[in-house]
Design an enzyme around this catalytic site. Structure first.
Site, short mmCIF file in Angstrom:
data_model
loop_
_atom_site.label_atom_id
_atom_site.label_comp_id
_atom_site.label_asym_id
_atom_site.label_seq_id
_atom_site.Cartn_x
_atom_site.Cartn_y
_atom_site.Cartn_z
N HIS A 58 12.99 -16.23 0.57
CA HIS A 58 14.42 -15.03 0.29
C HIS A 58 15.23 -14.99 1.47
CE1 HIS A 58 11.90 -11.81 0.07
NE2 HIS A 58 12.61 -11.16 0.00
N HIS A 60 16.14 -11.59 2.61
CA HIS A 60 15.97 -10.31 3.54
C HIS A 60 15.38 -10.58 4.47
CE1 HIS A 60 15.73 -8.04 -1.50
NE2 HIS A 60 17.64 -8.75 -0.19
N ASP A 62 13.65 -8.41 5.87
CA ASP A 62 12.49 -8.13 7.25
C ASP A 62 11.29 -9.63 5.74
OD1 ASP A 62 12.47 -7.85 3.08
OD2 ASP A 62 10.98 -7.21 3.27
N HIS A 63 11.76 -10.67 5.63
CA HIS A 63 11.53 -11.94 5.95
C HIS A 63 12.05 -12.83 6.60
CE1 HIS A 63 9.43 -10.94 1.69
NE2 HIS A 63 10.55 -10.18 2.16
N HIS A 116 14.75 -11.38 -7.63
CA HIS A 116 14.47 -10.23 -7.13
C HIS A 116 15.66 -10.72 -5.65
CE1 HIS A 116 12.95 -7.97 -3.93
NE2 HIS A 116 13.01 -8.37 -2.94
N ASP A 135 8.45 -11.81 -2.67
CA ASP A 135 9.06 -10.57 -3.07
C ASP A 135 9.27 -10.90 -5.03
OD1 ASP A 135 8.64 -9.43 -1.14
OD2 ASP A 135 10.55 -8.92 -0.75
N HIS A 173 4.24 -8.26 0.28
CA HIS A 173 4.41 -5.96 0.93
C HIS A 173 3.24 -6.08 0.39
CE1 HIS A 173 7.93 -5.65 2.14
NE2 HIS A 173 8.72 -6.72 1.06
FE FE Z 1 10.53 -7.84 1.03
ZN ZN Z 2 12.95 -8.73 -0.71
#
Ligand code: FE
Ligand code: ZN
Length: 248
Positions: A58, A60, A62-63, A116, A135, A173
């Site tokens: 996805h 985001h 942090d990905h 998400h 996530d 995570h």
């Molecule tokens: Fe994440």
């Molecule tokens: Zn995420």
């Protein structure tokens, strides 16, 4: 015969896991959800692997934050969700529900798992019993429903729930300890959960990763996969209603 993927887990940022996956026959090497670039490039170099792919679940940051830098350094192909093509930096190959993506001599089946984010996908490598779910599904928990509805998220989790019990859940995570604490408030009498929570505490005490787990363990201990169970529905005050129980 296909050989199984070799998977390396790289902890980055506060609690993210990035995965290096290597298919030994073709030497294809993928990075799943690179938050950052430097530690991933370094880890691949240490293994003697040349990064050929990035697989994003996805959009985001942090990905995907390492996408462009890793692509610039390696010339790798970036694979990501078709539904989110405009939000995936450097995307080359768009995939969606039901697609099979050939990764060297291995194959990933793609699932759309919105909730998400609206474009979230998961990659299931059946031969390697490995699920990369970003996530969407966490150990004993699930992702926050940001862009979708609870009904969508429950439907997405139900797709993952239908995969073989021996499937290893490689989520993005380390949220397990907090998830276990919440799960115990939902099902304080669940013996599997009580035992697993104690084991998780011991592992975290030693600084160990609790990821991956198996789907079989999740079926028994993850309340977000158990919203279709009458006892949980009763406790949530929504008998016969999995979506309402999940939302609650
Ligand atoms: Fe994440
Ligand atoms: Zn995420």
């Amino acid at each position: 015969a296909m050989s199984e993927l070799v998977v390396r887990q790289i902890p980055v940022l506060k609690d993210n896991y990035v995965y290096l996956i290597h298919e030994p026959e073709s030497r294809a090497t993928g990075v799943v959800d690179p938050s950052v670039a430097a530690p991933i490039l370094e880890a691949a170099q240490k293994e003697g692997w040349r990064i050929t792919h990035i697989l994003n679940t996805h959009h985001h940051n942090d990905h995907t934050g390492g996408n462009n830098e890793i692509k610039a350094a390696t010339g790798c192909i970036i694979v990501g969700p078709r539904a989110d093509r405009d939000r995936i930096p450097g995307i080359d190959v768009e995939v969606g529900d039901g697609d099979t993506y050939e990764f060297g001599a291995e194959k990933a089946r793609v699932f759309d798992v919105p909730g998400h984010t609206r474009g979230h996908i998961a990659y299931h490598f059946a031969n390697s019993h490995a699920l990369f779910c970003g996530d969407t599904l966490f150990i004993m928990g699930c992702g926050r429903v940001f862009e979708g509805t609870h009904a969508q998220m429950w439907n997405s989790l139900s797709k993952l729930k239908a995969l073989p019990p021996e499937t290893r859940v490689y989520c993005a995570h380390e949220y397990t300890q907090a998830n276990a604490r919440f799960a115990l408030t939902v099902e304080p009498e669940n013996r599997d959960l009580v035992a697993r929570a104690a084991m998780i505490d011991a592992m975290r005490e030693k600084g160990q990763s609790t990821v991956p787990g198996t789907l079989a363990e999740e079926f028994k201990t993850n309340p977000f996969l158990r919203a279709d169970i009458p006892a949980l529905q009763q406790a949530a005050g929504s008998p016969g209603d999995a979506v309402a129980t999940f939302a609650s």
